[in-house]
Motif scaffolding. Sequence first.
Motif, mmCIF file in Angstrom:
data_model
loop_
_atom_site.group_PDB
_atom_site.id
_atom_site.type_symbol
_atom_site.label_atom_id
_atom_site.label_comp_id
_atom_site.label_asym_id
_atom_site.label_seq_id
_atom_site.Cartn_x
_atom_site.Cartn_y
_atom_site.Cartn_z
ATOM 1 N N ILE A 1 49.231 44.506 50.854
ATOM 2 C CA ILE A 1 50.025 45.301 51.783
ATOM 3 C C ILE A 1 50.350 46.704 51.193
ATOM 4 N N GLN B 1 49.090 49.925 52.914
ATOM 5 C CA GLN B 1 50.023 50.561 53.935
ATOM 6 C C GLN B 1 50.829 51.738 52.704
ATOM 7 N N CYS C 1 53.243 51.473 50.835
ATOM 8 C CA CYS C 1 54.489 51.359 50.912
ATOM 9 C C CYS C 1 55.053 50.692 49.534
ATOM 10 N N GLU D 1 59.382 46.791 50.414
ATOM 11 C CA GLU D 1 58.849 46.813 51.603
ATOM 12 C C GLU D 1 57.697 45.776 51.979
ATOM 13 N N HIS E 1 59.346 42.364 51.876
ATOM 14 C CA HIS E 1 59.875 41.873 53.250
ATOM 15 C C HIS E 1 58.676 41.629 54.432
ATOM 16 N N LEU E 2 57.829 42.530 54.303
ATOM 17 C CA LEU E 2 56.750 42.252 55.297
ATOM 18 C C LEU E 2 55.993 41.005 55.015
ATOM 19 N N SER E 3 55.680 40.615 53.891
ATOM 20 C CA SER E 3 55.153 39.097 53.627
ATOM 21 C C SER E 3 56.020 38.207 54.259
#
Length: 359
Positions: free
Chosen positions: A279, A283, A285, A289, A292-294
């Motif tokens: 990620i 992305q 990021c 971040e 939290h996306l995971s």
Amino acid sequence: MSPLGGPTGVGTSAARRFAGRQALLRTDADLPALGLECPPPRRVDPLLAARLDARLLKWAERIGLYHGRLEQVRAAGFGRLAALCYPGTDNEDLLLVPARCALAIWAMDDHYCDNPDLGAVPSLLGSRLARASAVLGRVSLPARFEAPFAAAIRDDPALEGLRSAVGHLQRITTPAQLDRTLHTLRSLFTGLAQEGTWRATGHRPLVWEYLLNRQANSFTPCMTVIDALGGYQLPANVWAHPRVQDAVGTAALAASIANDIHSADVEDEGGDFNLQQAIVTEQDCTPAEALHLSAGLHNELMHRFHRQRAHLTVSGPRELPRFLDGVLDWCAGSLAWHQSAPRYRQRPGRPSPYGKEQP
């Protein structure tokens, strides 16, 4: 995450060290604040877990797995994993079967994929995985070649551990139950081989590529034995139904993402082939971040599994609700194990990110 050091293992060979990448550093409060959605384990029995771990350690010593490092195997707690994940039985002999299988696969990953000190050689990975697949059975050699193959197994602790674990599994399963486990193990080997190709070529997978790999290199084999341990059989045509396969795959992928979240930055090493790192790369990021996306992906999958489970419970045969309840039990036990396993809780020089001991 390897029980013996860097991030490796069943569904966890995702986390590799590599140069020039940002480590996925967490604060001590990060993990509890993520809010991974999963019920608590249905059974927490430290005495049962300790007995299973003691018996599992004797088996590993007899096989020759992790020679000279058995205390670290004890600390890994694969017996405790079985006690948490399979509350459908209290029979220690039965619970040792998936515990042996889990340790055998973790050891194979360490001995073949991740740990040079245990004999891992990247250029040999493909041929070794092919041998491991042959150990799973259905090999029909001319008689004069059977003895050399058997000797090769005995001389390789990883293969001997796999052979022994599958032998114990065969004694408690029907042919259909055994076949489904062996099929998912071969898929797992395919996932390990794909990671080997990524390492050899320097390829950094996109998130969708990584998740496809994780669908194969996941905890599905652990879930295939739920009915065998419970003393019943999910009919083969029900197991093979696309909606059931989708539900089990959804839960297994969610559990694998939870594993990634807990193992991403152990010992401050970079997360090669880890979901968070994919990620970050794709992305652009921050690691926080990406973490939290995971967690959001994990929860999205768990919500989907709950919907699938509710639908299949109404429309499926009577064995299916019991099996899907067992899948949820497995996810709950696995998360509790990750939250309190020493190698996920602690990094050198840092306090536990979980505070007090978890179940």
